[in-house]
Write a protein that holds these residues in place. Structure first.
Motif, PDB file in Angstrom:
ATOM      1  N   UNK A 100       8.109 -17.038   1.374  1.00  0.00           N
ATOM      2  CA  UNK A 100       7.161 -15.906   2.124  1.00  0.00           C
ATOM      3  C   UNK A 100       8.012 -14.977   2.374  1.00  0.00           C
ATOM      4  N   UNK A 101       7.486 -13.485   2.126  1.00  0.00           N
ATOM      5  CA  UNK A 101       7.918 -12.352   2.341  1.00  0.00           C
ATOM      6  C   UNK A 101       7.157 -11.452   2.949  1.00  0.00           C
ATOM      7  N   UNK A 102       7.723 -10.685   3.823  1.00  0.00           N
ATOM      8  CA  UNK A 102       7.315  -9.850   4.936  1.00  0.00           C
ATOM      9  C   UNK A 102       8.268  -8.689   5.171  1.00  0.00           C
ATOM     10  N   UNK A 103       7.364  -7.509   5.381  1.00  0.00           N
ATOM     11  CA  UNK A 103       8.125  -6.147   5.721  1.00  0.00           C
ATOM     12  C   UNK A 103       7.208  -5.290   6.714  1.00  0.00           C
ATOM     13  N   UNK A 104       7.838  -4.549   7.429  1.00  0.00           N
ATOM     14  CA  UNK A 104       7.172  -3.613   8.337  1.00  0.00           C
ATOM     15  C   UNK A 104       7.278  -2.353   7.623  1.00  0.00           C
ATOM     16  N   UNK A 105       6.287  -1.489   7.434  1.00  0.00           N
ATOM     17  CA  UNK A 105       6.390  -0.138   7.177  1.00  0.00           C
ATOM     18  C   UNK A 105       6.982   0.893   8.253  1.00  0.00           C
ATOM     19  N   UNK A 106       7.015   0.572   9.500  1.00  0.00           N
ATOM     20  CA  UNK A 106       7.732   1.420  10.414  1.00  0.00           C
ATOM     21  C   UNK A 106       9.339   1.259  10.318  1.00  0.00           C
ATOM     22  N   UNK A 107       9.784   0.220   9.610  1.00  0.00           N
ATOM     23  CA  UNK A 107      11.213  -0.094   9.382  1.00  0.00           C
ATOM     24  C   UNK A 107      11.613   1.112   8.401  1.00  0.00           C
TER      25      UNK A 107
END
Length: 316
Positions: A274-281
């Motif tokens: 599973x891959x996750x990422x926050x655009x705020x970063x």
């Protein structure tokens, strides 16, 4: 006041929506099991697209295909309109001229130059040309002589200045110096950008999270020697790759199982994660890069150039 309040509420709603999008994690799942690749892309709990044709993208694609398959409504044939014959316009009869108009047409128009003899014409033209030429020639000659004298004086001044400044560079040397200066400025700019972007880029990479990473590889070969060699190559490649990527991104392992299968012709290559990422970063890293570049490279460079200009002006 009411309009301003409405605009303020709209602005706050837009900012809240942008903040919500930046906070919510975007990611997905992937798996390759029994020779079948499956994936799913999500924004928080909203399914955007997957390998089975679902999600918002799949729904939009099906809707578009259904619109194409629907037959268009046949248009009724329009009856041709009857063509109306245009009435021929009657030609206007020309009015007959009166007797006094006919008499005016018969009278010839007097031309004063036509009545003059040709010798008189030539004399008047030549006199006009000579008088105009005499008045103009003296002024033009004086202006040309004045311009030539000014041009010679400018040439002498330039020669004297070049003789007085022995250290002045020629045009070719000036162009070479400017090219070298521009190249050095570009190199300094690239070096400053690289130094300022190292930590923000690492922040962006660390924002990617690989969770529940699962590997189950069965390396098979009928020959025992070849199977052992393959097992050594693949195991070193897999574990060194995991160690490298764990320095760039956040990796959380579930199980890593790499085994040899002696005497078998077919192996197994199963993996999932599973891959996750926050655009705020990415937004935080971009702001960090701009501040670092401004205070570390841009501002000191400007101050240094200003000091150099001041010292050059004082020496002159």
């Amino acid at each position: 006041m009411i309009v301003l309040k409405i605009l303020l509420y709209i602005l706050l709603a837009v900012l809240a929506l942008i903040l919500l999008v930046l906070i919510t994690p975007a990611g997905g799942e992937f798996s390759y099991i029994d020779g079948k690749f499956r994936y799913k892309v999500r924004l928080w709990i909203i399914n955007l697209m997957d390998s089975e044709g679902g999600g918002l993208y799949g729904w939009w694609k099906k809707r578009k295909a259904n619109k194409k398959d629907k037959p268009e409504n046949p248009q009724k044939a329009k009856k041709p309109k009857p063509v109306k014959e245009k009435k021929s316009k009657k030609k206007k009869k020309q009015r007959e001229k009166y007797e006094w108009e006919k008499e005016l047409d018969d009278i010839p128009v007097n031309d004063p130059e036509a009545d003059m003899p040709p010798a008189v014409k030539d004399d008047t033209d030549s006199e006009a040309h000579t008088s105009a030429g005499e008045g103009f020639s003296d002024d033009t000659v004086q202006a040309d002589e004045h311009d030539e004298a000014d041009h010679k004086k400018d040439k002498k001044k330039k020669k004297d200045e070049s003789d007085d400044d022995p250290f002045e560079l020629d045009d070719d040397n000036k162009e070479e110096a400017e090219e070298k200066k521009s190249l050095s400025d570009k190199v300094e700019f690239l070096v400053g950008v690289w130094e300022s972007a190292q930590r923000p880029m690492l922040k962006i990479f660390k924002g990617f999270k690989l969770k529940d990473f699962y590997i189950d590889f069965l390396i098979a070969d009928e020959d025992a020697c070849d199977c052992a060699l393959k097992y050594g190559k693949y195991s070193t490649l897999i574990f060194s790759g995991i160690a490298f990527f764990s320095q760039l991104i956040t990796v959380r392992l579930k199980t890593i199982d790499v085994r040899p299968a002696f005497g078998l012709s077919k192996g197994r290559w199963d993996t999932s994660g599973k891959v996750s990422f926050r655009l705020g970063t990415a937004v935080i890293a971009g702001a960090w890069f701009l501040l670092t570049y401004f205070f570390r490279t841009f501002l000191p460079d400007r101050l240094r150039k200003r000091k150099m200009k001041k010292t050059a002006a004082r020496q002159k």
